[in-house]
Design a protein around this motif. Structure first.
Motif, PDB file in Angstrom:
ATOM      1  N   ASP A 192      -3.417   5.533  -0.786  1.00 56.71           N
ATOM      2  CA  ASP A 192      -3.794   6.028  -2.105  1.00 56.71           C
ATOM      3  C   ASP A 192      -4.069   4.881  -3.075  1.00 56.71           C
ATOM      4  N   PHE A 193      -3.295   3.787  -2.948  1.00 50.46           N
ATOM      5  CA  PHE A 193      -3.368   2.738  -3.962  1.00 50.46           C
ATOM      6  C   PHE A 193      -2.675   1.492  -3.425  1.00 50.46           C
ATOM      7  N   ILE A 194      -3.033   0.320  -3.971  1.00 46.21           N
ATOM      8  CA  ILE A 194      -2.431  -0.955  -3.587  1.00 46.21           C
ATOM      9  C   ILE A 194      -1.996  -1.691  -4.848  1.00 46.21           C
ATOM     10  N   VAL A 195      -0.802  -2.299  -4.814  1.00 44.52           N
ATOM     11  CA  VAL A 195      -0.321  -3.087  -5.950  1.00 44.52           C
ATOM     12  C   VAL A 195       0.197  -4.437  -5.464  1.00 44.52           C
ATOM     13  N   GLN A 196       0.339  -5.345  -6.425  1.00 45.75           N
ATOM     14  CA  GLN A 196       0.921  -6.665  -6.169  1.00 45.75           C
ATOM     15  C   GLN A 196       2.051  -6.870  -7.181  1.00 45.75           C
ATOM     16  N   PRO A 197       3.292  -6.592  -6.794  1.00 41.14           N
ATOM     17  CA  PRO A 197       4.424  -6.623  -7.738  1.00 41.14           C
ATOM     18  C   PRO A 197       4.968  -8.034  -7.945  1.00 41.14           C
ATOM     19  N   GLU A 198       4.249  -8.844  -8.692  1.00 47.03           N
ATOM     20  CA  GLU A 198       4.547 -10.272  -8.812  1.00 47.03           C
ATOM     21  C   GLU A 198       5.755 -10.605  -9.679  1.00 47.03           C
ATOM     22  N   PHE A 199       6.151  -9.680 -10.574  1.00 49.05           N
ATOM     23  CA  PHE A 199       7.134 -10.059 -11.581  1.00 49.05           C
ATOM     24  C   PHE A 199       8.298  -9.074 -11.633  1.00 49.05           C
ATOM     25  N   LEU A 200       9.474  -9.610 -11.909  1.00 49.61           N
ATOM     26  CA  LEU A 200      10.686  -8.807 -11.996  1.00 49.61           C
ATOM     27  C   LEU A 200      10.604  -7.796 -13.137  1.00 49.61           C
ATOM     28  N   GLY A 231       0.810  -1.205   0.000  1.00 48.40           N
ATOM     29  CA  GLY A 231       0.000   0.000   0.000  1.00 48.40           C
ATOM     30  C   GLY A 231       0.849   1.262   0.000  1.00 48.40           C
ATOM     31  N   LEU A 232       0.386   2.258  -0.737  1.00 49.73           N
ATOM     32  CA  LEU A 232       1.046   3.561  -0.825  1.00 49.73           C
ATOM     33  C   LEU A 232       0.232   4.559  -0.009  1.00 49.73           C
ATOM     34  N   HIS A 233       0.880   5.212   0.962  1.00 49.24           N
ATOM     35  CA  HIS A 233       0.195   6.135   1.860  1.00 49.24           C
ATOM     36  C   HIS A 233       0.885   7.499   1.835  1.00 49.24           C
ATOM     37  N   ARG A 234       0.088   8.548   1.777  1.00 48.32           N
ATOM     38  CA  ARG A 234       0.627   9.913   1.786  1.00 48.32           C
ATOM     39  C   ARG A 234       1.336  10.191   3.108  1.00 48.32           C
ATOM     40  N   MET A 235       2.560  10.721   3.016  1.00 41.10           N
ATOM     41  CA  MET A 235       3.319  11.039   4.223  1.00 41.10           C
ATOM     42  C   MET A 235       2.838  12.351   4.843  1.00 41.10           C
ATOM     43  N   ILE A 236       2.784  12.349   6.171  1.00 39.73           N
ATOM     44  CA  ILE A 236       2.422  13.534   6.947  1.00 39.73           C
ATOM     45  C   ILE A 236       3.662  14.125   7.611  1.00 39.73           C
ATOM     46  N   ALA A 237       4.556  13.251   8.070  1.00 41.51           N
ATOM     47  CA  ALA A 237       5.759  13.687   8.789  1.00 41.51           C
ATOM     48  C   ALA A 237       6.890  14.015   7.819  1.00 41.51           C
ATOM     49  N   ASP A 238       7.798  14.873   8.266  1.00 44.47           N
ATOM     50  CA  ASP A 238       8.986  15.197   7.479  1.00 44.47           C
ATOM     51  C   ASP A 238       9.968  14.028   7.489  1.00 44.47           C
ATOM     52  N   TRP A 239      10.735  13.906   6.423  1.00 49.51           N
ATOM     53  CA  TRP A 239      11.783  12.895   6.331  1.00 49.51           C
ATOM     54  C   TRP A 239      12.740  13.306   5.224  1.00 49.51           C
TER      55      TRP A 239
END
Length: 499
Positions: free
Chosen positions: A409-417, A377-385
């Motif tokens: 924001d979105f979910i992926v399944q990266p199954e392949f190189l 899952g991809l999540h919007r960052m709130i804290a500084d880094w």
């Protein structure tokens, strides 16, 4: 190549049928073909798996020509004379490639049997004067030009769609990018940014059921009920799922004019399963697309790293691959600085974001298992880094709800190189453009397992595989004369008060 069928009047209504996963000789295929022929469509498109079980030359005519020879141009089979011009436009499915990976000759019987445009594996087609152009994509991993959105085929599609002038642009492929089926389900590697590239609808197959979904504002259809005896179950509905069906075999009947396009699904008994009408999109002459990728067009604002609970004081900002994992826990971080502002290469504040796509490419190393079957899952960052951040400097990694948005924001399944994962980040970029929240990028989490994912970072020596953010937007600045007209009365009122 056979002569393509043409429509002689630009104002004519185009009528076509869509069938998928049909290519098995037998009663279901016969029943669906009779349904389709009763509509007398101008032509037929398919969403793949035209020839079960293994795409063989010995089965292709009995699986396809026996039922649809009247539509096939340059036909040399045993079931009639064929069509004077080609009116049958298939896409390749896994069974057409032999149903195995690393089978480069698997599609040879398919290419020998049909006479199709381009390289015949993927191609564009539009009847003359038609309001619809079709983009037939090969989604099977045997495709020599890749099934990654940043590969040769993907960039061909992006270019072809950009130059197409038809109001409706329909992508047709086999492996469903989005599907609620309990069998195959969604394929993240085919979640290309079709809408951003100009698609108005997407036709898919692979799962032997019917589904209509709304994805990013355009309809996606799963049409896999064309004739294979087995029908598949329906799992939990995906966000955007509108209609699901798996009771009987059937097909889609579609009509289009320059003003609208209507999609209808019917079962073999003629009962309507679904109907959906979309209006032609209104062209936006103010739309602009800008891309941000480290080292491309002088852009140097990419930041990416990961933090690791097993090495809590070590920073990984100089690594060429970032790792996201569940054990040990590793959180990925990515950001694109200086993308908003008044500069010529920036997105102006106040812009209307039509679509924003974040592309991240999976690493190519099989020895370290860069790919993963888990969901991320991809999540919007709130804290500084920054790239010097560590697990400890972030006080125990990235915490959802405080350091990063609880809802992703979105979910992926990266199954392949080596395949690109595409994330729709439109809502977050719009919030940045509205100046409602600060741009602190995103965090990546392993949502459901302990099999890590390694993605290529901006430190990689290969430019093409570095993370990229592509934003399509429109912006109409307030005219100076209007601004003056609004401000002048306020100035005069202030002067009167001072007097």
């Amino acid at each position: 190549m056979s002569t393509l069928w043409t429509i002689h009047s630009a104002s004519a209504q185009v009528n076509f049928a869509d069938i998928g996963d049909f290519g098995a000789d037998g009663t279901p295929n016969l029943n669906v073909s009779n349904l389709v022929k009763s509509w007398n469509p101008d032509f037929i498109v398919t969403t793949g798996d035209n020839n079960y079980p293994n795409g063989g030359a010995d089965t292709i005519d009995s699986n396809i020509g026996k039922y649809y020879s009247d539509y096939i141009g340059s036909y040399t089979g045993s079931f009639g004379a064929g069509s004077a011009s080609n009116r049958f436009f298939p896409t390749l499915g896994n069974h057409d490639w032999g149903n195995v990976v690393n089978n480069p000759a698997g599609a040879d019987p398919y290419k020998a049997y049909f006479s199709l445009p381009g390289n015949e594996r993927y191609y564009s087609y539009a009847p003359a004067g038609s309001p619809v152009r079709f983009f037939m994509i090969d989604s099977d991993r045997n495709e020599p030009d890749s099934v990654s959105s940043h590969g040769v085929q993907g960039q061909w599609l992006k270019s072809q769609m950009a130059s197409a002038t038809e109001p409706f642009k329909v992508v047709v492929l086999h492996h469903a990018a989005y599907s609620s089926s309990s069998n195959h389900g969604s394929h993240s590697y085919m979640q290309w940014p079709f809408k951003q590239w100009g698609a108005t609808a997407v036709l898919q197959g692979h799962d032997h059921n019917y589904e209509r979904l709304n994805i990013a504002g355009i309809p996606y259809f799963v049409d896999g009920i064309g004739g294979h005896p087995a029908l598949y179950g329906i799992g939990p509905a995906l966000p955007g799922s509108q209609v699901t069906y798996n009771a009987k075999h059937g097909a889609m009947k579609v009509s289009a004019t320059a003003a609208q396009m209507t999609f209808q699904a019917y079962d073999v008994d003629g009962a309507q399963i679904d109907t959906f009408t979309q209006s032609a999109p209104t062209p936006n002459p103010n739309a602009v697309t800008k891309s941000f990728q480290e080292g491309a067009a002088s852009y140097t604002g990419s930041q990416d790293t990961f933090v690791d609970d097993s090495t809590p004081t070590i920073a990984y900002g100089s690594e060429t691959r970032a790792t996201v994992d569940g054990s040990p826990v590793r959180h990925g971080l990515i950001r694109f600085d200086n993308i908003l502002g008044p500069g010529a290469s920036q997105i102006p504040y106040g812009a209307q974001i039509q679509y924003a796509n974040l592309r991240i490419v999976t690493g190519s190393d099989s020895a370290t298992n860069d790919q993963s079957p888990n969901l991320f899952g991809l999540h919007r960052m709130i804290a500084d880094w920054n790239e010097s951040s560590t697990w400890d400097s972030l006080a125990g990694g990235v915490n959802l709800g405080t350091d990063a948005a609880a809802t992703g924001d979105f979910i992926v399944q990266p199954e392949f190189l080596s395949y690109a994962m595409n994330f729709d980040v439109t809502s977050t970029v719009q919030a940045w453009a509205n100046n409602a929240i600060a741009n602190r990028g995103w965090a990546l989490f392993n949502d459901n397992g302990t099999d890590g994912w390694r993605f290529v970072t901006s430190e990689s020596s290969g430019l093409a595989n570095r993370p990229a953010l592509e934003i399509t937007y429109s912006y109409i600045p307030e005219p100076a004369c209007l601004t003056a007209a609004l401000i002048l009365p306020l100035v005069l009122m202030r002067r009167r008060k001072q007097e």
